[in-house]
Design a protein around this motif. Sequence first.
Motif, short mmCIF file in Angstrom:
data_model
loop_
_atom_site.label_atom_id
_atom_site.label_comp_id
_atom_site.label_asym_id
_atom_site.label_seq_id
_atom_site.Cartn_x
_atom_site.Cartn_y
_atom_site.Cartn_z
N SER A 15 0.83 -1.21 0.00
CA SER A 15 0.00 0.00 0.00
C SER A 15 0.86 1.26 0.00
CB SER A 15 -0.95 0.01 1.20
OG SER A 15 -0.23 0.11 2.40
N THR A 16 1.97 1.22 0.74
CA THR A 16 2.87 2.37 0.73
C THR A 16 3.49 2.53 -0.65
OG1 THR A 16 3.34 2.04 3.07
CG2 THR A 16 4.87 3.42 1.85
N ALA A 17 3.83 1.43 -1.29
CA ALA A 17 4.42 1.50 -2.63
C ALA A 17 3.44 2.13 -3.60
CB ALA A 17 4.82 0.11 -3.10
N GLU A 41 0.87 9.49 5.77
CA GLU A 41 0.60 8.72 4.56
C GLU A 41 -0.82 9.02 4.05
OE1 GLU A 41 0.48 4.04 3.21
OE2 GLU A 41 1.41 4.59 5.11
N GLN A 42 -1.77 9.08 4.96
CA GLN A 42 -3.16 9.38 4.59
C GLN A 42 -3.27 10.79 4.02
OE1 GLN A 42 -5.38 8.64 8.15
NE2 GLN A 42 -5.21 6.42 7.96
N PHE A 43 -2.53 11.73 4.59
CA PHE A 43 -2.56 13.10 4.09
C PHE A 43 -2.01 13.15 2.67
CE2 PHE A 43 -0.61 17.26 3.36
CZ PHE A 43 -1.72 18.07 3.54
N ILE A 44 -0.90 12.47 2.42
CA ILE A 44 -0.33 12.42 1.08
C ILE A 44 -1.35 11.84 0.10
CG2 ILE A 44 1.44 11.32 -0.36
CD1 ILE A 44 3.36 11.66 2.05
N ASP A 49 -5.52 12.23 -4.18
CA ASP A 49 -6.91 11.90 -4.52
C ASP A 49 -7.73 13.15 -4.85
OD1 ASP A 49 -6.30 9.24 -4.12
OD2 ASP A 49 -7.32 9.11 -2.16
N ARG A 50 -7.48 14.25 -4.14
CA ARG A 50 -8.21 15.50 -4.37
C ARG A 50 -7.68 16.27 -5.57
NH1 ARG A 50 -7.54 18.48 1.02
NH2 ARG A 50 -8.05 20.19 -0.37
#
Length: 95
Positions: A15-17, A41-44, A49-50
């Motif tokens: 998932s990180t990849a 990671e979620q912020f990135i 996504d936005r």
Amino acid sequence: MISFVGDSLSVDDRSTAEILDLHLNRSGVKSMNIQLKSEQEQFIRSQIDRGECQTAEDVISEAFKLLEARTKKIEELRQKIAVGTAEIANRQMEK
């Protein structure tokens, strides 16, 4: 953990990849290992996504630009404070 080596990206989990599919084909890219907290990671991911940024590299580059601007502004303010403090000290000595 994420490892950057030259133009390669190595990560410990898939998932990180997928999130950090960086395009490091520029000259002068240095090696660095970083660890992201899950909220980072979620912020990135949310920025990508936005549509705010196209890649994780874009997010990190923007963060560095903001940090550099902040650091520059703080240094400018420190210099102004030093000048002002010196002027005050000079005026007090003149009295």
